[in-house]
Design a protein around this motif. Structure first.
Motif, short mmCIF file in Angstrom:
data_model
loop_
_atom_site.label_atom_id
_atom_site.label_comp_id
_atom_site.label_asym_id
_atom_site.label_seq_id
_atom_site.Cartn_x
_atom_site.Cartn_y
_atom_site.Cartn_z
N ASN A 273 25.43 -29.91 -64.81
CA ASN A 273 26.74 -30.33 -64.32
C ASN A 273 27.86 -29.67 -65.12
OD1 ASN A 273 28.53 -31.90 -62.67
ND2 ASN A 273 28.76 -33.35 -64.35
N LEU A 274 27.78 -29.70 -66.43
CA LEU A 274 28.85 -29.11 -67.25
C LEU A 274 28.93 -27.60 -67.06
CD1 LEU A 274 28.62 -31.11 -70.61
CD2 LEU A 274 30.09 -31.51 -68.62
N VAL A 275 27.78 -26.94 -66.94
CA VAL A 275 27.78 -25.50 -66.68
C VAL A 275 28.40 -25.21 -65.32
CG1 VAL A 275 26.31 -23.48 -66.25
CG2 VAL A 275 25.86 -24.97 -68.21
N GLY A 276 28.07 -26.03 -64.33
CA GLY A 276 28.64 -25.85 -62.99
C GLY A 276 30.15 -26.05 -62.98
N ILE A 277 30.63 -27.04 -63.72
CA ILE A 277 32.07 -27.28 -63.81
C ILE A 277 32.76 -26.07 -64.44
CG2 ILE A 277 33.83 -28.66 -64.99
CD1 ILE A 277 31.98 -31.10 -64.58
N TYR A 278 32.19 -25.58 -65.54
CA TYR A 278 32.76 -24.41 -66.21
C TYR A 278 32.81 -23.22 -65.24
CZ TYR A 278 33.82 -21.19 -70.06
OH TYR A 278 34.43 -20.27 -70.89
N ALA A 279 31.70 -23.00 -64.53
CA ALA A 279 31.63 -21.87 -63.61
C ALA A 279 32.68 -21.97 -62.52
CB ALA A 279 30.23 -21.79 -63.00
N ALA A 280 32.85 -23.16 -61.96
CA ALA A 280 33.82 -23.34 -60.87
C ALA A 280 35.25 -23.16 -61.37
CB ALA A 280 33.65 -24.73 -60.25
N LEU A 281 35.55 -23.68 -62.55
CA LEU A 281 36.90 -23.52 -63.10
C LEU A 281 37.19 -22.06 -63.45
CD1 LEU A 281 37.08 -26.64 -65.45
CD2 LEU A 281 38.49 -26.24 -63.41
N ALA A 282 36.17 -21.34 -63.89
CA ALA A 282 36.34 -19.95 -64.31
C ALA A 282 36.15 -18.95 -63.18
CB ALA A 282 35.37 -19.62 -65.44
N ASP A 283 35.85 -19.45 -61.96
CA ASP A 283 35.59 -18.58 -60.81
C ASP A 283 34.47 -17.60 -61.10
OD1 ASP A 283 37.54 -19.60 -58.98
OD2 ASP A 283 39.10 -18.59 -60.14
N THR A 284 33.39 -18.12 -61.66
CA THR A 284 32.21 -17.31 -61.91
C THR A 284 30.99 -18.07 -61.41
OG1 THR A 284 31.02 -16.06 -63.60
CG2 THR A 284 31.91 -18.19 -64.28
N THR A 285 29.82 -17.66 -61.83
CA THR A 285 28.58 -18.32 -61.44
C THR A 285 27.96 -19.01 -62.64
OG1 THR A 285 27.25 -16.37 -61.94
CG2 THR A 285 28.17 -16.55 -59.70
N LYS A 286 27.00 -19.88 -62.37
CA LYS A 286 26.28 -20.51 -63.48
C LYS A 286 25.58 -19.44 -64.32
CE LYS A 286 25.42 -24.96 -61.23
NZ LYS A 286 24.40 -25.93 -60.75
N ALA A 287 25.04 -18.42 -63.64
CA ALA A 287 24.37 -17.34 -64.37
C ALA A 287 25.36 -16.62 -65.29
CB ALA A 287 23.75 -16.35 -63.39
N GLY A 288 26.59 -16.45 -64.82
CA GLY A 288 27.60 -15.82 -65.64
C GLY A 288 27.94 -16.64 -66.87
N VAL A 289 27.99 -17.97 -66.70
CA VAL A 289 28.27 -18.85 -67.84
C VAL A 289 27.12 -18.79 -68.84
CG1 VAL A 289 28.69 -21.24 -68.56
CG2 VAL A 289 29.69 -20.38 -66.43
N ILE A 290 25.89 -18.85 -68.34
CA ILE A 290 24.73 -18.82 -69.23
C ILE A 290 24.65 -17.49 -69.97
CG2 ILE A 290 22.21 -18.80 -69.27
CD1 ILE A 290 23.42 -21.59 -69.00
N ALA A 291 25.01 -16.41 -69.29
CA ALA A 291 24.95 -15.10 -69.94
C ALA A 291 25.88 -15.05 -71.15
CB ALA A 291 25.33 -14.01 -68.95
N ARG A 292 26.98 -15.79 -71.07
CA ARG A 292 27.96 -15.78 -72.15
C ARG A 292 27.75 -16.90 -73.16
NH1 ARG A 292 34.10 -15.71 -70.34
NH2 ARG A 292 33.66 -17.90 -69.91
N GLU A 293 27.30 -18.06 -72.65
CA GLU A 293 27.25 -19.26 -73.50
C GLU A 293 25.83 -19.70 -73.84
OE1 GLU A 293 29.99 -20.60 -74.65
OE2 GLU A 293 31.44 -19.47 -73.42
N GLY A 294 24.82 -19.07 -73.23
CA GLY A 294 23.44 -19.50 -73.44
C GLY A 294 23.04 -19.51 -74.91
N GLY A 295 22.32 -20.55 -75.30
CA GLY A 295 21.86 -20.69 -76.68
C GLY A 295 22.81 -21.48 -77.56
N ARG A 296 24.04 -21.71 -77.10
CA ARG A 296 25.01 -22.46 -77.92
C ARG A 296 24.73 -23.95 -77.85
NH1 ARG A 296 31.08 -20.54 -76.74
NH2 ARG A 296 31.42 -21.46 -78.81
N GLN A 297 25.06 -24.65 -78.89
CA GLN A 297 24.98 -26.11 -78.89
C GLN A 297 26.15 -26.67 -78.08
OE1 GLN A 297 22.52 -27.88 -80.22
NE2 GLN A 297 21.47 -26.11 -81.14
N PHE A 298 25.97 -27.89 -77.59
CA PHE A 298 27.06 -28.51 -76.84
C PHE A 298 28.28 -28.76 -77.72
CE2 PHE A 298 23.68 -29.41 -73.78
CZ PHE A 298 24.32 -29.09 -72.60
N SER A 299 28.08 -28.90 -79.00
CA SER A 299 29.21 -29.07 -79.91
C SER A 299 30.10 -27.83 -79.93
CB SER A 299 28.71 -29.36 -81.33
OG SER A 299 27.88 -28.30 -81.80
N GLU A 300 29.55 -26.69 -79.53
CA GLU A 300 30.33 -25.46 -79.41
C GLU A 300 30.82 -25.23 -77.99
OE1 GLU A 300 28.48 -22.14 -82.13
OE2 GLU A 300 26.84 -23.24 -81.13
#
Length: 361
Positions: A273-300
């Motif tokens: 859900n949080l990845v989807g929200i980020y993707a929609a706000l940023a006009d990108t895809t979930k894959a695009g968010v994961i490519a940039r943010e994957g591996g990070r803790q939620f605190s980051e």
């Protein structure tokens, strides 16, 4: 009902609306209003505040007028052009209720009983549910087909209602095919193995984007809702930056970091859900968010989501407050929109009465 879904022969037109019950939230914006704004560049659009539908949720309401104005203010604040397109509230145009009655006579009770939203909202005490709640999808079909709209942006939860609207249109076109042809009011349409003269289009859904269904910040298995008793479950469009930050920080997550692939979101509804929200706000895809943010803790990740949400929502919140400070101007927009909508609706109802056989001066 078997048929070849087609809007061919009908001028493209988008119709959609939002019900004025409770505070508008992020799910309303990402799932509906943001799409409305994008659609208006390439389509003729009619955007409605469906205040008659609100009565099915609660008959006696103290603030229906202000809720209606708030939806209209959100439309305008987000960037909908009320001069180029039509913005109005449903109850201003009598054709919605009038066509809904005819559709009540077209639709079958079995169709209504199969609607999952009715089952969910009526619960176990279905005998005490209002007739309006049962017939809600018939009014929704009338909302759309009163303007012979060819496309409707809908969330996943509304797909079944749009299917019903198409079933109603199909049955009306079939039942009155000869009269539609004799009056010269339809276009040729294929229904299964036969061709009929259709007056109503078989409206198509527009469902796209990474956040077609935004879920609760407290429970990734539940849709974000105005009616949730916990205000922490949603981000309201009227929330200030500090409130948005607090709600995202408190949003439910799991102890694992973000995955390295979209497939890794499976079975992790809150993370998804949080990845989807980020993707929609940023006009990108979930894959695009994961490519940039994957591996990070939620605190980051959460602070990054806070910054993005505030950046995108703060201008809309500020504009809504400014617009809401002038209710007379909102009423002027809705009145003018209602007049324009009624010009179209009156033509449709004149045609429908002629087709059905109702005397009409």
């Amino acid at each position: 009902m078997s048929d070849e879904r087609s809007t061919g022969g009908f001028p493209p037109l988008v119709f959609s609306g939002i019900q004025p019950t409770g505070n508008l939230h992020l799910g309303n914006y990402l799932g509906a209003i943001k799409k409305f704004v994008a659609l208006q560049d390439d389509h003729d659009c009619i955007f409605c505040v469906v205040d008659l539908h609100a009565l099915t949720a609660q008959l006696v309401q103290d603030d229906l007028v202000s809720q209606t104005r708030q939806i209209a203010a959100a439309y305008l604040a987000a960037g909908i052009d009320a001069e180029k397109h039509i913005v109005f509230n449903q109850s201003r145009v009598a054709g919605h209720a009038e066509l809904a009655w005819i559709f009540n006579c077209v639709a079958r009770i079995g169709w209504m009983n199969r609607m999952t939203q009715f089952k969910d909202k009526a619960g176990k005490d279905r005998e005490n549910a209002s007739l309006g709640l049962l017939a809600y999808p018939s009014l929704m079909a009338a909302d759309i087909l009163l303007y012979r709209a060819t496309h409707v942006p809908v969330g996943d939860d509304q797909k079944q209602h749009l299917e019903l609207a198409r079933d109603i249109a199909t049955k009306f076109n079939n039942d009155f095919s000869a009269r539609i042809a004799a009056a010269g009011l339809g276009v040729p349409m294929r229904m299964g193995e036969e061709r009929v003269n259709g007056y109503f289009p078989l409206t198509e859904p527009l469902i796209e984007g990474p956040a077609t269904r935004v879920m609760s910040l407290k429970d990734g298995a539940k849709k974000m809702s105005k009616s949730d008793p916990s205000d922490l479950s949603r981000i309201n469009l009227t929330d200030d930056a500090d409130t948005i930050a607090r709600k995202i920080r408190k949003a439910k997550t799991d102890p694992l970091p973000l995955p390295d692939s979209v497939e890794g979101l499976s079975g992790r509804p809150e993370a998804d859900n949080l990845v989807g929200i980020y993707a929609a706000l940023a006009d990108t895809t979930k894959a695009g968010v994961i490519a940039r943010e994957g591996g990070r803790q939620f605190s980051e990740f959460k602070p990054a989501l806070v910054d993005l949400a505030v950046e995108k929502l703060a201008p809309i919140t500020d504009a809504m407050r400014r617009i809401m400070a002038d209710p007379a101007e909102i009423d002027r927009v809705l009145k003018r929109g209602g007049e324009r909508a009624n010009e179209i609706a009156a033509r449709t109802m004149g045609d429908v009465k002629r087709i059905v056989g109702l005397l009409d001066d």
